[in-house]
Design a protein around this motif. Sequence first.
Motif, PDB file in Angstrom:
ATOM      1  N   PHE A   1       0.839  -1.196   0.000  1.00 33.09           N
ATOM      2  CA  PHE A   1       0.000   0.000   0.000  1.00 33.09           C
ATOM      3  C   PHE A   1       0.875   1.246   0.000  1.00 33.09           C
ATOM      4  O   PHE A   1       0.716   2.148  -0.812  1.00 33.09           O
ATOM      5  CB  PHE A   1      -0.918  -0.004   1.225  1.00 33.09           C
ATOM      6  N   ARG A   2       1.853   1.269   0.923  1.00 33.50           N
ATOM      7  CA  ARG A   2       2.729   2.446   1.013  1.00 33.50           C
ATOM      8  C   ARG A   2       3.522   2.631  -0.272  1.00 33.50           C
ATOM      9  O   ARG A   2       3.697   3.731  -0.767  1.00 33.50           O
ATOM     10  CB  ARG A   2       3.682   2.307   2.198  1.00 33.50           C
ATOM     11  N   ASN A   3       3.983   1.508  -0.842  1.00 35.86           N
ATOM     12  CA  ASN A   3       4.769   1.592  -2.061  1.00 35.86           C
ATOM     13  C   ASN A   3       3.927   2.106  -3.233  1.00 35.86           C
ATOM     14  O   ASN A   3       4.356   2.990  -3.975  1.00 35.86           O
ATOM     15  CB  ASN A   3       5.351   0.210  -2.394  1.00 35.86           C
ATOM     16  N   ALA A   4       2.705   1.582  -3.347  1.00 46.92           N
ATOM     17  CA  ALA A   4       1.821   2.018  -4.439  1.00 46.92           C
ATOM     18  C   ALA A   4       1.493   3.506  -4.278  1.00 46.92           C
ATOM     19  O   ALA A   4       1.481   4.264  -5.246  1.00 46.92           O
ATOM     20  CB  ALA A   4       0.540   1.187  -4.447  1.00 46.92           C
ATOM     21  N   LEU A   5       1.260   3.912  -3.040  1.00 48.45           N
ATOM     22  CA  LEU A   5       0.934   5.313  -2.774  1.00 48.45           C
ATOM     23  C   LEU A   5       2.112   6.202  -3.155  1.00 48.45           C
ATOM     24  O   LEU A   5       1.941   7.265  -3.752  1.00 48.45           O
ATOM     25  CB  LEU A   5       0.591   5.491  -1.289  1.00 48.45           C
ATOM     26  N   SER A   6       3.301   5.740  -2.828  1.00 47.60           N
ATOM     27  CA  SER A   6       4.500   6.515  -3.124  1.00 47.60           C
ATOM     28  C   SER A   6       4.718   6.656  -4.634  1.00 47.60           C
ATOM     29  O   SER A   6       5.235   7.661  -5.103  1.00 47.60           O
ATOM     30  CB  SER A   6       5.682   5.818  -2.438  1.00 47.60           C
ATOM     31  N   HIS A   7       4.288   5.624  -5.391  1.00 45.31           N
ATOM     32  CA  HIS A   7       4.353   5.724  -6.852  1.00 45.31           C
ATOM     33  C   HIS A   7       3.272   6.648  -7.402  1.00 45.31           C
ATOM     34  O   HIS A   7       3.467   7.328  -8.397  1.00 45.31           O
ATOM     35  CB  HIS A   7       4.168   4.337  -7.488  1.00 45.31           C
ATOM     36  N   LEU A   8       2.124   6.615  -6.738  1.00 47.12           N
ATOM     37  CA  LEU A   8       0.953   7.316  -7.261  1.00 47.12           C
ATOM     38  C   LEU A   8       1.000   8.818  -6.988  1.00 47.12           C
ATOM     39  O   LEU A   8       0.512   9.626  -7.773  1.00 47.12           O
ATOM     40  CB  LEU A   8      -0.304   6.717  -6.608  1.00 47.12           C
ATOM     41  N   VAL A   9       1.620   9.188  -5.860  1.00 43.76           N
ATOM     42  CA  VAL A   9       1.422  10.549  -5.367  1.00 43.76           C
ATOM     43  C   VAL A   9       1.907  11.627  -6.352  1.00 43.76           C
ATOM     44  O   VAL A   9       1.221  12.631  -6.552  1.00 43.76           O
ATOM     45  CB  VAL A   9       2.039  10.711  -3.953  1.00 43.76           C
ATOM     46  N   LEU A  10       3.028  11.384  -7.022  1.00 39.01           N
ATOM     47  CA  LEU A  10       3.541  12.432  -7.911  1.00 39.01           C
ATOM     48  C   LEU A  10       2.696  12.612  -9.186  1.00 39.01           C
ATOM     49  O   LEU A  10       2.232  13.727  -9.457  1.00 39.01           O
ATOM     50  CB  LEU A  10       5.017  12.174  -8.242  1.00 39.01           C
TER      51      LEU A  10
END
Lengths: 342, 277
Positions: free
Chosen positions: A203-212
């Motif tokens: 979840f954290r990894n996907a969010l980190s990819h998605l945020v930018l």
Amino acid sequence: MAGRAAHGAVGLARFMLVTILTFLGLLAITFFIGRVVPIDPVLSVVGDRATQEVYDAARERMGLDRPLVVQFFSYVGNVLSGDLGQSISTGRAVTSDLARVFPATLEMATIGILIGVLLGVPMGVIAATRQGSWADQLIRVLGLLGYSVPAFWLGLVGLAVFYAGLGWVAGPGRVDFFYEGMVDTITGLYLIDSLIAGEMDIFRNALSHLVLPASILGFFSLAYIARMTRSFMLDQLAQEYVTTARVKGVPERRVVWRHAFFPIRIQLITVIGLSYASLLEGSVMIEVVFSWPGIGNYLTTALLNADMNAVLGATLVIGSVFILINKISDVLYRILDPRARQ
Amino acid sequence: MTDLLSIRNLTVTFPTPRGPVDVVRGISFSLGRERLGIVGESGSGKSMTGRSILKLIRPPGRISADEMIFDGIDLIRRSERQMREIRGARISMIMQDPKFSLNPVMTIGEQIAEALTTHNSVTRRDLRNRVLEMLHAVRIHEPARVAGLYPHEVSGGMGQRVMIAMMLIPEPDLLIADEPTSALDVSVQAQVLDIIEELVAGKGMGLILISHDLNLVARYCDRILVMNGGEIVEQCAADALHRAQHPYTRGLLAAIPRMDEDREELPVLDRSAWAAA
């Protein structure tokens, strides 16, 4: 009251009918695009060295020798049963391709529109109530940037600064390669699927990819929404009934939100709907820069490979999204505007 | 009798590309618990005078005055926050056209209730009763039904009665009526003015009636101010209007058509008559 219920039923029936007709119109358009483009679907199956007999047999098997009307209805039947044909570039059914790429775009567009609405609307209201102040100027400059800065440039700069430079966010792609395929696909939205699976790391990894990429989309939508909100609010604040509220001694905050902002929610729904629809179309530039496996990327690849089934399938999905969002705006209009309820 | 409102040297200024323009030029007048009419043609500054009493001139317009004393309070020296306690509660204003001055997405009941709850804490049941009573007082026969309607669902005359109900429910001491009937059909004008007159007299309030209609003002007011070009050119008792001295007032009076006359053309105002003065 029985009369009102009957009236409501008639209204609902008409609404459904119009929706169905609109959808049929969309199907007709995609169907005829498929016939008009100078790509021979038979050739793409049999190859250009096939003999005339093989070619004719394939043509008959694909139903292309039948009248256009018959072909159209069999196309409609296929679409309704979820069959959009095979993609020649991926070798899979277009339906399953779309089920994979559309959620990627949906996830990014939804976060983007949330950013656009949650920041853009208050910014527009503030700019309008403090017309000419530094806050107004700043918001106007942001709006101008949202108009004039190309998306791919902002994407590259964003990657250079926040990924390569500062290391605050993850790079291109939806998750790190390491996590790829580790979560069962339920909704296709990685944030939700990883939560369902209880995989907080993913979840954290996907969010980190998605945020930018989502923030960049959010910025464009914010610029548009803030600009529209500002101009709607300026118009509202000059209305007589806003003066009436002030004559009553209503506190300024309530004047702004209850008397001036309340009526424009209705106009804003259209603006937000359009903005969301354009994000869902898949921002090709952003998806390419971020290697995002979304519908914009898929459609572009399909176009470049003359993969007609994939192009038509993706067009159909995007068109349906437009119809759906328009219909939702219509319904919200009726709920929110007492003048449209009759 | 002490004055309810006393204004000295009120000026309203708007900046323009060619320098500031005074739309009200240093006027002074006072008002007891009486009915004062302000008449004048469009652009004479009468509406600006009404709005500046509530300090609701929209920027970039500016108000200045030596004093503007309402019931012992100098409004000109009051902050925006202090003005809010006065607006609605003590001084209220009926606006011109209910089509534009009522909020299109709030029910009539909500809008009237808001005028009361802004200044008073009222229980929910009391609130509903007060709103219905007030609607009844402006001669609306089915108050419970009308309270649930939206402004676009009522006629102009009824909309203006709703406006009156909304502005009088907090029981102010002074009511400003800015052209309250000019957007209405002639047939309902008298009805609306009669309601205003009755409620104002019943509660012992002061009234400022702003209008361009000399006959109407003469009929409903005790005293009349005639404004022209941002200045007061004449003050007189309503029943002495026909003896007015100023050439502007005389010109206005002469321009009123009569039922029993045979003039081919009505006279045009001759502005040179007072421009020299």
